[in-house]
Design an enzyme around this catalytic site. Structure first.
Site, mmCIF file in Angstrom:
data_model
loop_
_atom_site.group_PDB
_atom_site.id
_atom_site.type_symbol
_atom_site.label_atom_id
_atom_site.label_comp_id
_atom_site.label_asym_id
_atom_site.label_seq_id
_atom_site.Cartn_x
_atom_site.Cartn_y
_atom_site.Cartn_z
ATOM 1 N N THR A 131 0.861 -1.182 0.000
ATOM 2 C CA THR A 131 0.000 0.000 0.000
ATOM 3 C C THR A 131 0.896 1.230 0.000
ATOM 4 O O THR A 131 1.880 1.281 0.751
ATOM 5 C CB THR A 131 -0.915 0.021 1.245
ATOM 6 N N PHE A 144 1.404 5.004 0.936
ATOM 7 C CA PHE A 144 0.871 6.004 1.853
ATOM 8 C C PHE A 144 1.430 7.384 1.516
ATOM 9 O O PHE A 144 2.580 7.489 1.053
ATOM 10 C CB PHE A 144 1.264 5.663 3.301
#
Ligand code: NAP
Length: 745
Positions: free
Chosen positions: A222, A224
């Protein structure tokens, strides 16, 4: 049909005015209460004068917190927020300094909610971090993998561990959050259940890791973003590879996107991502308006406040925003030119931020982190040294920085504090009741209060008074005064002016005094004290080093250190803590019970009742009796209750009056229409109209004698002919006679 006339002012129901005026007055009082200046106070972070506060979305231990820690390290203050919107808002409103939010996942794609929020908030991207999502199976200590019958987690995490779970043959339960699942298992002591969450969630909630890396696909990353109120584009040196994120809206014309991208490709600027998001016509207009305002503000002119209110029907229903990441800083010359050209041919362009790639940090955040790491490193080095030397030397020895702490009052809170004090220092306890076995469980010597002299013979450095507020003065005065000479005396009472006054009056001048209030207890602090507020005032200190060593216990536990005068504390505590206990006690009296349809809100009400009523009544009474601001709160609560009742009554009266007046107005209007139609028909009989069109609407007249009947809906006149239409009365505006904006309930 909105055919209601503006009524004359004589029709205002005057009986409603007093409650409305009273409402306004109460509101003013309320605002005044919250804007009254209070004494300034300082926040003290682990080792630096001001903590770096970073918001993330989720419960403590969430993947977002783990990503935040990977990017910013262990020393920042991570603050979980319930939603992405709240996370963004907390930076905008200066509640925190930065936020870390996920923007895309290699398996699940973009997190669209955050793209939309980037557009709505004036924040800057100042860094990014690619985070490898590693799922762990967590359960209560002692639970074996075979004991697990069900696994709970966020639906995405369950889906990402599909093969693993199928192999286990367990039921799946979808929860709102991965870390939230770990929290529920810990809180409810579920022994047949495991959570899929991060290892950090396991540490946070005291769960054991049964299995690590249980995800089916190990390429689960992921990305960020780190958000700030300040841009860092001007601080990126040419030598540092940078990325820029922009958002733009092209005109609705063929080839517009192609031309937009050409601004960059013509200058050899690489893209690494392009994403489109539909946006509403209203938001589109608002963005244009905002941009015009910014530009004209920069040019020293006022904005053009026309947009945002225009007719949106002429805009296509789907407008697309394009989010583009390119590999350069916005201040590099080719990128600057590309952006200028893009601006000329787009309807909207905004740079969301230029930042260094690959998790590098620059600017103020880098400086603060370095300072924090240096100072915390020194403090931790000390602890590590202590731990290493303790391990090497076997049983704990009295290191020079190890304090001898005596806890007076070994009740609920005294025991709670002792558990943590023993991690760092040598503790012994004294209490009225015989608590020998509880003390033995915690590995600390116990003395009954009648043997207080023995207790003081141990050459204590610090005496912590953790007795009830009511007994404080009596207990303090009963202690052998000479035994306290030269010591540091600390109280932990939930009110502060009272113990400060008593200690200053009764303790000799060579006794150091710190007044503290750990604003948490066994329930809220059961998973650690991180981020929980610890309020203190150094009332009288001669031995600074001893005082600092004592305060560092709370720093090491990562409390939010708040240095504040006792007086200010009591003002705040009455507004917050006392009102919480008061509400819990009042609702407790109502005997609320769980129902089969409990909402989250109601569950938290039940929890509040449970938490507050579990504390002793002496504690509650102490909060009331020994904080002079508490009785004001009771009065304000009474007034607020009466105000809410008045609001309900006002709303009811308003609606009743409106219905009555609307009926009246409709009757009058229908009567007027009838008269107009009759006049028009009469006119057309004396002056015959030109030949009718091929198909004319039938005209049926209401009976001439019918005046406005009670049931007006059954008495609707036919549509007027084109000539009649000209004369038809204009639709009057809706009534604004009582209160143009009805009170919100
Ligand atoms: P509490 O009911 O306020 O205090 C119980 C303690 O006071 C027990 O140790 C009790 O001793 C002692 N005590 C009561 N009357 C006494 C007397 N006449 N002589 C000697 N000792 C007496 O409950 P608590 O939760 O343990 O709170 C202790 C203090 O911590 C309070 O001042 C409170 O304001 C503060 N505090 C509590 C919390 C919390 O979450 N509970 C949080 C922050 C601060 P015996 O057990 O021997 O009766």
């Amino acid at each position: 049909m909105g055919i209601i006339r503006q009524p004359s002012s004589s029709r205002q129901p005057l009986s409603l005015l007093p409650p409305l005026l009273s409402l306004i007055f109460s509101l003013l009082l309320f605002l005044k209460a919250f804007t009254t200046p209070v004494e300034a106070f300082t926040l003290r972070a682990a080792s630096v004068a001001y903590p770096i506060r970073v918001a993330f979305q989720g419960e403590p231990g969430a993947y977002s917190e783990k990503a935040l820690r990977e990017l910013l390290g262990p020393h920042v203050l991570a603050i979980g927020k319930p939603s992405f919107e709240d996370t963004f808002k907390s930076v905008t409103t200066r509640e925190v300094d930065y936020a870390v939010v996920p923007i895309e996942n290699s398996l699940g794609g973009s997190i669209h909610a955050n793209y939309d929020l980037l557009l709505r908030h004036e924040l800057h991207i100042i860094g990014e971090h690619e985070f490898r999502v590693e799922h762990s199976l967590l359960a209560l200590p002692g639970v074996k993998r075979d004991d697990i019958k069900r696994v709970m987690s966020h639906p995405q995490a369950l889906a990402q561990c599909d093969a693993y779970l199928r192999n286990m043959g367990v039921a799946r339960e979808s929860m709102y959050d991965t870390a939230g699942s770990a929290k529920i298992i810990a809180e409810q002591g579920l022994r047949d259940c495991a959570a899929i969450a991060s290892e950090l969630a396991g540490t946070t909630y005291g769960l054991e890791v049964l299995d690590s890396n249980i995800e089916d696909d190990d390429s689960n990353f992921t990305r960020f973003l780190l958000l700030s109120r300040q841009s860092i584009s001007s601080l990126i040196p040419h030598s540092v590879p940078a990325k820029t994120s922009i958002v733009f809206i092209t005109p609705d014309a063929p080839g517009a996107l192609y031309k937009a991208l050409a601004c960059f490709t013509l200058r050899d600027i690489d893209f690494c991502k392009i994403e489109s998001r539909p946006t509403s016509p209203q938001l589109f207009r608002f963005l244009q308006f905002q941009q015009r305002q910014m530009r004209s503000f920069g040019a020293g002119r006022g904005g053009e406040p026309t947009t945002g209110t225009g007719d949106d029907h002429d805009l296509p229903r789907f407008r697309y925003c394009f989010y583009l990441d390119f590999m350069a800083s916005q201040l590099d010359e080719p990128a600057r030119n590309a952006l200028l050209q893009l601006e000329e041919q787009s309807q909207y362009v905004r740079v969301l931020g230029s930042f260094p790639t690959k998790g590098q940090l620059l600017g103020p955040i880098r400086e603060s982190l370095d300072l924090l790491a240096k100072e915390s490193g020194e403090a931790e080095g000390l602890l590590m040294q202590k731990a290493t030397s303790m391990a090497a030397r076997g049983p704990p020895l009295k290191a020079p920085d190890r304090l001898k702490i005596g806890v007076v009052g070994f009740g609920k809170f005294g025991q709670f504090l002792t558990k943590t004090f023993t991690k760092f220092h040598d503790v012994s306890v004294v209490s009225r009741d015989d608590m020998t076995s509880v003390a033995a469980d915690l590995g600390v010597p116990f003395f009954p209060l009648y043997e207080a002299t023995e207790f003081f013979r141990q050459d204590l450095d610090v005496i912590v008074l953790s007795v009830s507020i009511l007994a404080f003065e009596e207990v303090l005065k009963s202690l052998p005064a000479d035994s306290l000479r030269g010591k540091l005396v600390v109280d932990v009472l939930s009110v502060k002016v009272h113990p400060k006054t008593v200690m200053l009056e009764s303790l000799p001048g060579d006794v150091d005094i710190i007044c503290t209030h750990p604003m948490f207890g066994p329930e809220s602090g059961k998973f650690g004290w991180q981020s929980l507020p610890f309020v203190y005032e150094r009332v009288r200190i001669q031995d600074n080093s001893r005082a600092e060593r004592f305060l560092s216990i709370f720093e090491m536990e990562r409390c939010k250190m708040i240095e504040m005068s006792c007086d200010t504390h009591d003002k705040y505590a009455a507004d917050s803590q006392f009102i919480t206990h008061l509400t819990g006690r009042i609702l407790g009296q109502q005997g609320l019970q769980p129902t089969p349809i409990d909402t989250r809100g109601f569950q938290s009400v039940l929890k509040l009742v449970d938490n507050t009523c579990r504390d002793s009544f002496d504690l509650f009474y102490g909060l009331f009796k020994y904080n002079k601001h508490s009785s004001d709160q009771i009065q304000r609560l009474r007034e607020a209750f009466a105000n809410v009742e008045r609001q309900l009554a006002a709303k009811e009266a308003y609606l009743a009056a409106r219905t009555e007046i609307m009926q009246d107005e409709r009757k009058k209007l229908f009567a007027e229409c009838r008269t107009l139609i009759r006049e028009a028909v009469a006119q057309s009989t004396t002056n015959p109209p030109p030949p009718p069109p091929l198909v004319s609407p039938p005209v049926s007249l209401p009976p001439a004698t019918t005046t406005a009947s009670a049931d007006v809906d059954e008495d609707v006149p036919p549509p007027p002919t084109p000539t009649q239409k000209k004369k038809a009365p204009r639709t009057p505006p809706p009534p604004s006679f009582i209160n143009p904006t009805p009170p919100k309930l």
